[in-house]
Design a protein around this motif. Structure first.
Motif, mmCIF file in Angstrom:
data_model
loop_
_atom_site.group_PDB
_atom_site.id
_atom_site.type_symbol
_atom_site.label_atom_id
_atom_site.label_comp_id
_atom_site.label_asym_id
_atom_site.label_seq_id
_atom_site.Cartn_x
_atom_site.Cartn_y
_atom_site.Cartn_z
ATOM 1 N N ALA A 26 0.929 -1.030 0.054
ATOM 2 C CA ALA A 26 0.206 -0.092 -0.044
ATOM 3 C C ALA A 26 1.038 1.250 0.012
ATOM 4 C CB ALA A 26 -0.983 0.100 1.128
ATOM 5 N N SER A 27 2.053 1.101 0.524
ATOM 6 C CA SER A 27 3.097 2.408 0.515
ATOM 7 C C SER A 27 3.658 2.759 -0.736
ATOM 8 C CB SER A 27 3.959 2.362 1.801
ATOM 9 O OG SER A 27 4.587 1.090 1.175
ATOM 10 N N LYS A 28 3.569 1.655 -1.903
ATOM 11 C CA LYS A 28 4.315 1.954 -2.991
ATOM 12 C C LYS A 28 3.335 2.792 -3.783
ATOM 13 C CE LYS A 28 6.892 -2.398 -3.139
ATOM 14 N NZ LYS A 28 7.359 -3.457 -3.889
ATOM 15 N N THR A 29 4.099 3.883 -4.843
ATOM 16 C CA THR A 29 3.434 4.396 -5.723
ATOM 17 C C THR A 29 3.228 3.546 -7.149
ATOM 18 O OG1 THR A 29 5.369 5.065 -6.672
ATOM 19 C CG2 THR A 29 4.545 6.372 -4.931
ATOM 20 N N VAL A 30 2.425 3.980 -7.707
ATOM 21 C CA VAL A 30 2.093 3.326 -8.941
ATOM 22 C C VAL A 30 3.330 2.954 -9.648
ATOM 23 C CG1 VAL A 30 0.856 3.475 -11.225
ATOM 24 C CG2 VAL A 30 -0.315 4.221 -9.104
ATOM 25 N N LYS A 31 4.095 4.114 -10.149
ATOM 26 C CA LYS A 31 5.744 3.994 -10.595
ATOM 27 C C LYS A 31 6.377 2.809 -10.083
ATOM 28 C CE LYS A 31 9.263 6.780 -12.214
ATOM 29 N NZ LYS A 31 9.948 8.170 -12.237
ATOM 30 N N GLU A 32 6.237 2.851 -8.845
ATOM 31 C CA GLU A 32 7.049 1.638 -8.084
ATOM 32 C C GLU A 32 6.738 0.393 -8.376
ATOM 33 O OE1 GLU A 32 7.068 3.062 -4.271
ATOM 34 O OE2 GLU A 32 8.898 4.071 -4.329
ATOM 35 N N LYS A 33 5.384 0.261 -8.660
ATOM 36 C CA LYS A 33 4.499 -1.140 -8.726
ATOM 37 C C LYS A 33 4.895 -1.453 -10.051
ATOM 38 C CE LYS A 33 0.656 -0.331 -5.402
ATOM 39 N NZ LYS A 33 -0.712 -0.279 -5.371
ATOM 40 N N VAL A 34 4.883 -0.405 -11.055
ATOM 41 C CA VAL A 34 5.176 -0.893 -12.530
ATOM 42 C C VAL A 34 6.479 -1.405 -12.804
ATOM 43 C CG1 VAL A 34 5.258 -0.004 -14.968
ATOM 44 C CG2 VAL A 34 3.433 0.675 -13.243
ATOM 45 N N ALA A 35 7.365 -0.737 -12.085
ATOM 46 C CA ALA A 35 8.783 -1.014 -12.043
ATOM 47 C C ALA A 35 9.074 -2.474 -11.446
ATOM 48 C CB ALA A 35 9.645 -0.015 -11.107
ATOM 49 N N ASP A 36 8.343 -2.810 -10.433
ATOM 50 C CA ASP A 36 8.423 -4.201 -9.766
ATOM 51 C C ASP A 36 8.019 -5.187 -10.699
ATOM 52 O OD1 ASP A 36 9.644 -3.275 -7.523
ATOM 53 O OD2 ASP A 36 8.006 -3.153 -6.079
ATOM 54 N N VAL A 37 6.849 -5.023 -11.263
ATOM 55 C CA VAL A 37 6.134 -5.918 -12.257
ATOM 56 C C VAL A 37 7.184 -6.062 -13.385
ATOM 57 C CG1 VAL A 37 4.356 -6.246 -13.819
ATOM 58 C CG2 VAL A 37 3.880 -5.545 -11.453
ATOM 59 N N ALA A 38 7.793 -4.815 -14.077
ATOM 60 C CA ALA A 38 8.622 -5.106 -15.009
ATOM 61 C C ALA A 38 9.783 -5.849 -14.937
ATOM 62 C CB ALA A 38 8.849 -3.479 -15.754
ATOM 63 N N ASP A 39 10.361 -5.584 -13.711
ATOM 64 C CA ASP A 39 11.596 -6.360 -13.398
ATOM 65 C C ASP A 39 11.316 -7.850 -13.161
ATOM 66 O OD1 ASP A 39 14.217 -6.244 -12.169
ATOM 67 O OD2 ASP A 39 13.406 -6.997 -10.330
ATOM 68 N N LYS A 40 10.190 -8.353 -12.637
ATOM 69 C CA LYS A 40 9.627 -9.568 -12.390
ATOM 70 C C LYS A 40 9.625 -10.270 -13.906
ATOM 71 C CE LYS A 40 7.490 -9.341 -7.999
ATOM 72 N NZ LYS A 40 6.273 -9.383 -7.284
ATOM 73 N N VAL A 41 9.133 -9.431 -14.701
ATOM 74 C CA VAL A 41 8.824 -10.030 -16.296
ATOM 75 C C VAL A 41 10.253 -10.108 -16.696
ATOM 76 C CG1 VAL A 41 7.920 -9.391 -18.633
ATOM 77 C CG2 VAL A 41 6.390 -8.993 -16.467
ATOM 78 N N ASN A 42 11.028 -9.172 -16.750
ATOM 79 C CA ASN A 42 12.321 -8.983 -17.248
ATOM 80 C C ASN A 42 13.054 -10.440 -16.847
ATOM 81 O OD1 ASN A 42 14.634 -8.495 -18.900
ATOM 82 N ND2 ASN A 42 15.221 -7.034 -17.110
ATOM 83 N N LYS A 43 12.994 -10.839 -15.593
ATOM 84 C CA LYS A 43 13.808 -11.775 -15.250
ATOM 85 C C LYS A 43 13.305 -13.143 -15.548
ATOM 86 C CE LYS A 43 15.448 -9.592 -10.925
ATOM 87 N NZ LYS A 43 15.431 -9.260 -9.440
ATOM 88 N N LYS A 44 12.058 -13.064 -15.625
ATOM 89 C CA LYS A 44 11.350 -14.414 -16.247
ATOM 90 C C LYS A 44 11.576 -14.691 -17.857
ATOM 91 C CE LYS A 44 7.533 -15.014 -12.805
ATOM 92 N NZ LYS A 44 6.063 -14.941 -12.764
ATOM 93 N N VAL A 45 11.547 -13.648 -18.465
ATOM 94 C CA VAL A 45 12.206 -13.743 -19.994
ATOM 95 C C VAL A 45 13.378 -14.029 -20.049
ATOM 96 C CG1 VAL A 45 12.350 -12.488 -21.887
ATOM 97 C CG2 VAL A 45 10.213 -12.172 -20.585
ATOM 98 N N GLY A 46 14.313 -13.349 -19.018
ATOM 99 C CA GLY A 46 15.769 -13.578 -19.357
ATOM 100 C C GLY A 46 15.944 -15.005 -18.804
ATOM 101 N N LYS A 47 15.336 -15.648 -17.921
ATOM 102 C CA LYS A 47 15.402 -17.021 -17.643
ATOM 103 C C LYS A 47 14.981 -18.216 -18.682
ATOM 104 C CE LYS A 47 15.506 -16.431 -12.444
ATOM 105 N NZ LYS A 47 14.702 -16.743 -11.264
ATOM 106 N N GLY A 48 13.973 -17.513 -19.221
ATOM 107 C CA GLY A 48 13.466 -18.589 -20.239
ATOM 108 C C GLY A 48 14.262 -18.578 -21.636
ATOM 109 N N LEU A 49 14.939 -17.350 -21.920
ATOM 110 C CA LEU A 49 15.851 -17.398 -22.727
ATOM 111 C C LEU A 49 17.063 -18.017 -22.790
ATOM 112 C CD1 LEU A 49 15.142 -13.538 -24.271
ATOM 113 C CD2 LEU A 49 14.490 -15.486 -25.394
ATOM 114 N N ALA A 50 17.680 -17.866 -21.686
ATOM 115 C CA ALA A 50 18.841 -18.368 -21.427
ATOM 116 C C ALA A 50 18.583 -20.251 -21.254
ATOM 117 C CB ALA A 50 19.287 -17.926 -19.740
#
Length: 131
Positions: A26-50
């Motif tokens: 609840a204390s995170k801003t929308v920008k922080e939430k989007v950044a967290d989701v983007a980071d998680k997606v990036n890591k999953k895609v990176g692991k899949g590509l690897a």
């Protein structure tokens, strides 16, 4: 006076108060939430590509081994039958040349027939136009 003091103290003792404890989400801003989701997606895609790259390298290695063994086997087998293979190739070359020449002759005949028909139609049109 005693009555008002007693009444106000009773009310305050029965009223429940809730402490304010904000959750980390609840204390995170929308920008922080989007950044967290983007980071998680990036890591999953990176692991899949690897993982895909690793599988590709494994397949390439196994293919190289298979082709090397097949090439060695072909070298051994063609050493014995290279003369007959050369004869077969020459025979196929001759038959292919014959078929190409025959097809060329047939195509030439068809072209000549089509040209003659076109000339005849042209002459008919001229005669019809001249009348």
């Amino acid at each position: 006076m005693f009555r008002t003091t007693f009444a106000s103290s009773i009310r305050s003792s029965f009223v429940a108060t809730r402490a304010f404890h904000p959750s980390p989400v609840a204390s995170k801003t929308v920008k922080e939430k989007v950044a967290d989701v983007a980071d998680k997606v990036n890591k999953k895609v990176g692991k899949g590509l690897a993982s895909a790259i690793d599988k590709g390298e494994e397949m390439t290695h196994s293919t190289k081994e298979t082709l090397a063994s097949a090439a060695d086997k072909m070298k051994d087998e063609t050493g014995f039958g290279s003369h007959t293979a050369q004869q077969k190739a020459e025979e196929l070359s001759e038959t292919t040349k014959d078929k190409v020449n025959e097809a060329s002759n047939v195509a030439g005949q068809k072209l000549n027939e089509a040209t003659a028909k076109a000339r005849d139609k042209k002459d008919e049109i001229k005669k019809a136009a001249g009348q």
